[in-house]
Scaffold this active site. Structure first.
Site, PDB file in Angstrom:
ATOM      1  CB  SER A  63     -14.785  11.471   1.951  1.00  0.00           C
ATOM      2  OG  SER A  63     -13.883  12.469   2.381  1.00  0.00           O
TER       3      SER A  63
ATOM      4  NE  ARG B 213     -11.841  10.745  10.124  1.00  0.00           N
ATOM      5  CZ  ARG B 213     -11.065  10.158   9.219  1.00  0.00           C
ATOM      6  NH1 ARG B 213     -10.390   9.071   9.532  1.00  0.00           N
ATOM      7  NH2 ARG B 213     -10.961  10.659   8.010  1.00  0.00           N
TER       8      ARG B 213
ATOM      9  CG  HIS C  51     -12.023   4.565   8.978  1.00  0.00           C
ATOM     10  ND1 HIS C  51     -12.088   4.073   7.699  1.00  0.00           N
ATOM     11  CD2 HIS C  51     -11.248   5.684   8.904  1.00  0.00           C
ATOM     12  CE1 HIS C  51     -11.370   4.848   6.891  1.00  0.00           C
ATOM     13  NE2 HIS C  51     -10.847   5.821   7.603  1.00  0.00           N
TER      14      HIS C  51
ATOM     15  NE  ARG D 221      -6.522   7.550  10.347  1.00  0.00           N
ATOM     16  CZ  ARG D 221      -7.181   8.082   9.315  1.00  0.00           C
ATOM     17  NH1 ARG D 221      -6.816   9.250   8.818  1.00  0.00           N
ATOM     18  NH2 ARG D 221      -8.221   7.463   8.792  1.00  0.00           N
TER      19      ARG D 221
ATOM     20  CD  GLU E 121      -4.846   1.204   9.630  1.00  0.00           C
ATOM     21  OE1 GLU E 121      -5.849   1.037  10.339  1.00  0.00           O
ATOM     22  OE2 GLU E 121      -4.902   1.210   8.374  1.00  0.00           O
TER      23      GLU E 121
ATOM     24  CG  LEU F  18      -4.255   9.044   2.660  1.00  0.00           C
ATOM     25  CD1 LEU F  18      -4.886   9.830   1.518  1.00  0.00           C
ATOM     26  CD2 LEU F  18      -4.198   7.563   2.297  1.00  0.00           C
TER      27      LEU F  18
ATOM     28  CG  HIS G 144     -14.894   7.536   9.170  1.00  0.00           C
ATOM     29  ND1 HIS G 144     -15.913   8.347   8.742  1.00  0.00           N
ATOM     30  CD2 HIS G 144     -13.775   7.993   8.565  1.00  0.00           C
ATOM     31  CE1 HIS G 144     -15.426   9.258   7.911  1.00  0.00           C
ATOM     32  NE2 HIS G 144     -14.122   9.066   7.793  1.00  0.00           N
TER      33      HIS G 144
ATOM     34  N   GLY H 280       0.845  -1.185   0.000  1.00  0.00           N
ATOM     35  CA  GLY H 280       0.000   0.000   0.000  1.00  0.00           C
ATOM     36  C   GLY H 280       0.883   1.238   0.000  1.00  0.00           C
TER      37      GLY H 280
END
Length: 644
Positions: free
Chosen positions: A284, A337, A408, A442, A432, A448, A266, A42
């Site tokens: 998103s 979140r 999530h 987070r 991760e 990312l 999330h 990834g």
């Protein structure tokens, strides 16, 4: 045992610069002598493999997908943070550092997080140079939008497919090195164990997912870039193949597993529709820029909605509860979140959920469309709206989206020091897969950032320090330890195949998921966690006596693949519960109901729990041993988090 994080001395802003100068280097000619194993392709894995190969190292890269392009990183939608301050709205490296520390509820290392904020600026330049098509303003500068937990716009994005575009950039760099012969790619190959010799990681044992062949691969260092473990809950936003096996097998070989109970829920996911589902779909967080979250003010009105006696448009503004805007006026719908998720749970528990199950709230774009026009909204979020309509059959331009929190991201993972090395020499964890820089929660658009920071800008420096100190310690796959490890893997495969019970692997995975969600999900308490621990122990016994794994080991066998992963999830689930039970405080995504403020916010206990919990495997059926890394805060003041 106290753990040494190897955080460099000196002022915060100079730690990384000084550290890069002080680490040992491997000269270009000698880099060709080293072989590095990278597991996972990834964002963290692809960027690390490409960067290390570009430097001259020989790299073997492994992924269980048919192509690195199918890594779960592609699922990230909303964006990637960087402290560029293009908007001239007051952003800086220190502000990004502070927002991340605060967002993680003061449970992450200052040194790591500041480095992350520093290199975020370089990540954007690197990705633009690789051709990542970030959105741009009219004048040509890269566009930014805001995300939860921040009051500035620092999130770079490519519509709602940022992860996919970033991965394609890293994949192109990786492909260049594959073509150059510096990276050997092993698709459809799953890591089954780490091989350690004299306390150092020297290779891995894998299973070819097409032929079933168990094989060994040796190297001078092993990098685990295998993502998170959210699928322990069965239903999550993760790809169905995402698992904990690589990290867990490393844990059983001595690597400490840190903060496993820190799970991010999330807030904006498509709600569960029934028992037929195998995963959940993320919408998103960027949608919270323009979408307003609300539920009806009364239970009676919510019941009418659920029975379809009225439609959302029939509810007047004065009868709507825009609860995040009311409760958190400074941040409104852009609270972090964990805060948004808990508040969605509160209003639904209050009987004001808006779908048939009562577990959904509205995310409404009516006002944004009236203000900016449908075309403007379509330009920002079009692919997300299309995805929502295809899944739900409802047009979000005409009627509000329904959303509800879902599992999530996992902030826990393998313990690593400042160099990203686990406590096992030569074994690294990136992205991760490590316990990360995010503390107990987070912030959006930072996964990312961390994956690419680790792969592009951290590991290329820090791995050289280790290799320079252990020159020419070559080990081949003929070493007895590789043969022993292969036999152990084959024995486990044979054990699973020989049980021949009456229940499917999915049966056990779903049962585990329900236990985890009910007792170790958005809210936890001592009684529930104690109950869950016993339930998981019983489920584990039942699994090893009554699971039915079809087929053989020497073939493509999805049932066997799942069985390995669920066996590891069962053990991990038990440790998550133990970790949540021992941490008698609330912080970020870890919400113990016994420890909350009068207003229902997370209540930390900094005197007793300002540390990283690093669990040490002590053998089959034995309780894990708790090791602690004390967290030291010199640049931020520990305060009760407030987004009001």
């Amino acid at each position: 045992m106290k753990l040494d994080s190897k955080i460099p001395n000196g002022p915060l802003a100079e730690k990384w610069t000084n550290h890069k100068f002080n680490v040992k280097l491997v000269n270009p000619a000698n880099k060709r002598k080293y072989n590095i194993i990278v597991v996972g392709t990834g964002l963290a894995g692809a960027s690390a493999a490409a960067s290390l190969a570009e430097l001259g190292y020989n790299v073997q890269a492994f992924c269980f997908q048919d192509s690195p392009r199918r890594a779960h990183s592609i699922a990230a939608q909303g964006g990637i943070n960087a402290a560029k301050n293009y908007q001239n709205d007051g952003d800086s490296v220190f502000r990004l550092f502070y927002d991340t520390i605060k967002g993680g509820d003061y449970r992450s290392r200052e040194g790591n997080v500041y480095r992350l904020a520093q290199v975020s600026v370089n990540i954007i330049d690197q990705c633009v140079a690789q051709g990542v098509p970030f959105a741009r303003e009219y004048g040509g500068l890269l566009a930014n939008r805001s995300f939860g937990g921040a009051q500035v716009s620092r999130t770079f994005y490519a519509r709602g497919q940022t992860g996919q575009q970033l991965l394609l950039g890293a994949y192109s760099a990786l492909s260049r090195q594959v073509a150059n012969g510096k990276v050997k790619l092993y698709p459809r190959t799953e890591m089954m164990d780490v091989v350690t010799i004299d306390g150092k990681a020297k290779g891995i044992v894998t299973r070819n997912l097409i032929s079933g062949a168990v094989e060994s691969h040796s190297g001078d260092a092993v990098l685990l870039c295998t993502g998170g473990y959210g699928n322990v809950f069965f239903l999550s936003t993760n790809a169905m193949g995402s698992n904990v096996t690589a990290a867990w097998r490393a844990h059983k070989k001595g690597a400490y597993f840190s903060n496993p109970c820190y799970t991010q829920i999330h807030p904006t996911c498509i709600p569960v529709s029934g028992d037929h589902q195998s995963k959940l779909t993320l919408m998103s967080e960027s949608l919270r820029n323009d979408g307003r979250v609300w539920v009806p003010k009364t239970v009676e009105m919510s019941e009418k909605l659920r029975k379809k006696e009225i439609a959302p448009k029939d509810i007047k503004d004065e009868d709507r509860d825009y609860y995040l805007e009311v409760k958190y006026p400074s941040f409104g719908n852009l609270v972090p979140r964990d805060v948004a998720s808990r508040n969605a749970k509160y209003v639904c528990d209050d009987g004001r959920g808006v779908n048939e199950t009562g577990e959904a709230v509205f995310l409404d774009f009516r006002d944004a469309i009236l203000r900016d026009g449908e075309d403007a909204v379509r330009g920002k979020y079009g692919n997300l709206f299309d995805m929502y309509e295809k899944i739900t059959g409802e047009n979000p331009y005409k009627t509000p989206m329904k959303i509800y929190p879902a599992v999530h991201y996992t902030m826990g993972g393998l313990w690593v020091d400042y160099n990203l090395m686990t406590n096992v020499s030569g074994l690294y964890a990136l992205g991760e897969a490590n316990f990360s820089d995010h503390g107990a929660n987070r912030l959006g658009a930072s996964a990312l950032m961390q994956g690419l920071a680790d792969g592009y800008f951290v590991i290329p420096y820090t791995i050289g320090d280790y290799l320079a100190k252990h020159p020419n310690e070559k080990v081949t796959v003929d070493h007895p330890e590789f043969k022993k490890c292969e036999e152990e893997v084959k024995a486990k495969i044979q054990n699973l195949l020989s049980i021949n019970g009456s229940k499917t692997v999915d049966h056990f995975h779903k049962k585990l998921g329900k236990i985890m969600w009910n007792y170790c999900g958005m809210a936890r308490n001592a009684a529930g966690l104690s109950k869950a621990k016993e339930m998981i122990k019983e489920l584990k016994k039942e699994f090893w006596s009554d699971v039915k794994v079809l087929g053989t080991g020497e073939e493509l066998n999805l049932s066997l693949e799942k069985a390995h992963r669920v066996a590891d999830f069962l053990e991990l689930g038990e440790l998550m519960v133990v970790d949540a039970l021992h941490r008698e405080e609330s912080c970020g995504g870890h919400f113990r109901e016994e420890y909350q403020t009068p207003e229902g916010e997370a209540l930390r206990d900094d005197e007793k729990f300002a540390y990283v919990a690093a669990w040490e495997y002590s053998g089959e059926g034995k309780e894990e041993i708790l090791n602690k890394e004390d967290l030291v805060f010199e640049n931020v003041k520990l305060t009760q988090r407030s987004y009001k």
